[in-house]
Design an enzyme around this catalytic site. Structure first.
Site, PDB file in Angstrom:
ATOM      1  N   THR A 534       0.851  -1.187   0.000  1.00 56.07           N
ATOM      2  CA  THR A 534       0.000   0.000   0.000  1.00 56.07           C
ATOM      3  C   THR A 534       0.885   1.235   0.000  1.00 56.07           C
ATOM      4  O   THR A 534       1.831   1.341   0.787  1.00 56.07           O
ATOM      5  CB  THR A 534      -0.933   0.040   1.220  1.00 56.07           C
ATOM      6  OG1 THR A 534      -1.878  -1.024   1.110  1.00 56.07           O
ATOM      7  CG2 THR A 534      -1.693   1.352   1.297  1.00 56.07           C
ATOM      8  N   PHE A 536       1.267   5.016   0.782  1.00 57.17           N
ATOM      9  CA  PHE A 536       0.719   6.086   1.612  1.00 57.17           C
ATOM     10  C   PHE A 536       1.376   7.413   1.229  1.00 57.17           C
ATOM     11  O   PHE A 536       2.548   7.444   0.826  1.00 57.17           O
ATOM     12  CB  PHE A 536       1.005   5.829   3.102  1.00 57.17           C
ATOM     13  CG  PHE A 536       0.271   4.647   3.686  1.00 57.17           C
ATOM     14  CD1 PHE A 536      -0.946   4.827   4.330  1.00 57.17           C
ATOM     15  CD2 PHE A 536       0.808   3.374   3.609  1.00 57.17           C
ATOM     16  CE1 PHE A 536      -1.621   3.741   4.884  1.00 57.17           C
ATOM     17  CE2 PHE A 536       0.149   2.288   4.155  1.00 57.17           C
ATOM     18  CZ  PHE A 536      -1.069   2.469   4.794  1.00 57.17           C
TER      19      PHE A 536
END
Length: 657
Positions: A534, A536
């Protein structure tokens, strides 16, 4: 007339053109727009426009057809955003993607009264404080205001709560006593066509709220704005406050249709005064909400802690509780129209990244979810010293950063398996006072968690963030009987399962969450692919110290950025959004800019524009070369000539795992 300059016009040609126009009695304003750079030449047309069109550096001349020139859309295509600084270093913006509330009593009565009102409206969400010091009243026997003393009281109350002050000026002779105290002047409805007053107030160069006259047409109103603009101020805010009709059920008739009409005619921001429009306090909140729904940039309302004792306009003045309820409702409505509410930052002492220098105070980074969330893990890996603070939603994280309640925010943008987190692309566009200052990619390792005694056979319901389920599709397909239930975050799911203490519930979350909530790991490594990451981004207040440090960290590597670490796996990047023109080949032309400037585009994401069906904004990530500053500036300038709107979201370093 509007004179469009050729791209790359030599400075000498530009100055010669300006001198020619001034010699012919034109007032000249240079406007660097998103598409073109123009000269706005205002004055009596005493020459043939063709004489201007043949001058060096002139691309074309556009006559302005409207009687109001500087206020017209022909003069300036982009919406004007008025900026006012408060005493906390914050820029309050009127216009753009923000909704502004201005609140306070009709009249300044005493210091105690103003301090009490300022405390309540600031806490509720007002970003400016209003109050009358010089009151124009229909009756000569009514309260006329405290005059200079009232202005000083208003200033003291505004400064105490970080609220710029708005007050009405009724006579040019009051300018000397108001000049050093007032942030935004207000021209009342009775003075809308007091042209001598307009000229003198406009010459001050400060922002002005211009209220519509009691029976004024929209064109007359814009002509009054023209007086202010042509006299020296660039910052005029139009205020619809109701017009006089034959209807007597309310004080005036609120012409809410004026908002969309004005949008097509002028670039100036528009607010609404529902208090003077309806004249009844219980009718003010619904009209305030209607104002925001119509597309207005804000409201100005009257609030008093004891309205029944107010010396002026008692019947239309709201109780603080009514204003608080109205602001809560506006909070809900604003995102529906693609805007966010402007709030004043809380007064906090300065913090640095070194806790020992601040008596143990740590910098804070907000994230969406509870303890054990992947965002919290990203925070702990990205920062050396920071306190992670959980919020209920991504929007709450953005709001906390914008208001200064958190120094940073950690926001997921995309997952390698589940795709983009679209809400946050929209939030980056909507919160124009927030900027990206860093990025971090985290490997995501999912586990199935349950309470002690639970087994894979006992599970009936599985809770997780909506992105968690597709990331674990192969594992979940083995148990088709399980019911999937969405949660705000993976950590929230783990917390819920622990609280319910049922062997029938499971949560897809991290091993860290299992430790936090004392849960058993029933299965681990359940993601589709071990290369599950992921990405960010770290956000902070735009134009603040931390944002400037991040930019310096990119362009001057000796400066320490927000991560305050010695990481070497960093890439200089920039993120921006643009809106392509509605024509064939528009996107091709925009993307061609990055190719021409040799900028590596690492991501392109499209999002629909709220309220504009079949139009899209495009989010772009760019990898910057060593001389990135000049290259990026040239690219944005070139892109601005081809797109309807361009906004830089941040220049930063991205850390890789």
């Amino acid at each position: 007339m509007v004179i469009v300059l050729q791209k790359g016009i030599p400075e000498k040609d530009k100055q010669d053109l300006k001198s020619f126009l001034i010699r012919n009695n034109f007032k000249v304003n240079e406007i660097a727009g998103e598409e073109d750079t123009i000269f706005g030449a205002v004055g009596k047309l005493s020459i043939d426009p063709r004489e201007v069109e043949i001058l060096p550096g002139v691309e074309r001349v556009i006559p302005i057809s409207k009687p109001y020139k500087m206020a017209s859309r022909e003069y300036k295509k982009e919406n004007t955003v008025v900026e006012v600084k408060n005493n906390r270093g914050q820029t309050i913006r009127i216009g753009g993607n923000k909704v502004l509330s201005i609140a306070g009593p009709c009249a300044v009565e005493s210091l105690d009264q103003m301090m009490s009102v300022a405390a309540r409206v600031s806490a509720a969400g007002a970003a400016m404080l209003r109050g009358g010091a010089f009151k124009p009243r229909t009756s000569p026997y009514a309260f006329q205001g405290l005059g200079e003393e009232g202005v000083k009281i208003l200033r003291q109350a505004g400064d105490a709560y970080g609220l710029p002050i708005v007050t009405e000026i009724v006579s040019a002779e009051h300018i000397p006593v108001m000049r050093d105290y007032v942030d935004v002047y207000q021209i009342g409805a009775r003075n809308m066509q007091n042209f001598e007053l307009l000229k003198k107030v406009g010459a001050l160069g400060k922002p002005v709220i211009l209220k519509r006259g009691l029976s004024a047409t929209i064109e007359e109103w814009l002509m009054a704005a023209e007086y202010l603009l042509s006299s020296g101020t660039d910052d005029v805010i139009l205020c619809e406050r109701g017009i006089r009709t034959y209807e007597k059920a309310t004080r005036n008739t609120l012409d809410i249709s004026a908002v969309p009409v004005l949008r097509s005619l002028t670039h100036l921001p528009i607010i609404i005064d529902p208090s003077h429009a309806v004249g009844l306090r219980d009718k003010v909140p619904p009209m305030g909400l209607a104002a925001i729904a119509s597309g207005a940039d804000g409201i100005i309302v009257e609030v008093h802690c004891q309205p029944e004792k107010a010396v002026s306009d008692a019947a239309q003045t709201m109780y603080p509780e009514q204003f608080e309820k109205l602001m809560r409702d506006i909070d809900v409505l604003a995102p529906v129209v693609g805007k966010e509410v402007t709030r004043v930052r809380p007064l906090v002492k300065a913090k640095t990244a070194t806790p020992s220098e601040t008596n143990g105070d740590k910098m804070t980074c907000a994230y969406s979810g509870n303890h054990g969330a992947y965002a919290e893990q990203a925070i702990n890996l990205y920062f050396d010293e920071v306190e992670a603070v959980g919020f209920d939603s991504f929007r709450d994280v953005f709001q906390a950063v914008a208001e200064g309640r958190a120094d940073y925010g950690m926001i997921p943008l995309e997952n390698s398996l589940a795709g983009s987190v679209y809400d946050n692309y929209d939030n980056l566009f909507r919160f124009d006072d927030v900027s990206i200052c860093g990025a971090y990619t985290l490997r995501i390792e999912h586990a199935l968690l349950g309470v002690r005694g639970a087994t894979l056979d006992s599970i009936k319901r599985v809770y997780s963030h909506p992105h968690g389920f597709p990331q674990c599709k192969d594992f979940l397909d083995r148990y088709p009987q399980w019911i999937h239930v969405d949660s705000a975050s993976t950590a929230t799911a783990a917390e819920f399962v622990a609280k319910e203490a049922s062997v029938e519930n499971g949560a897809i979350a991290s091993n860290v969450a299992a430790d936090y909530y004392n849960l058993e790991v029933l299965a681990t490594g359940i993601e589709l692919n071990p290369r599950n990451y992921t990405r960010f981004v770290v956000i902070t207040q735009k134009d603040g110290e931390k944002h400037r440090a991040a930019v310096e960290d990119v362009y001057n590597p000796t400066v320490c950025g927000p991560s305050c670490c010695a990481a070497t796996n960093e890439v200089a990047k920039a993120s921006l959004v643009f809106i392509a023109k509605n024509k064939s080949g528009a996107l091709y032309e925009c993307l061609g800019v990055f190719h021409e400037k040799s900028l590596n585009m690492t991501r392109l994401e499209s999002r629909p524009i709220m309220g504009e069906p079949w139009r899209y904004m495009f989010y772009v990530d760019l990898q910057l070369p060593e001389d990135g500053k000049s290259v990026l500036e040239d690219a944005i300038s070139a892109l601005g000539a081809k797109a309807d709107e361009v906004r830089l979201l941040g220049v930063y370093k991205e850390r890789s795992v």
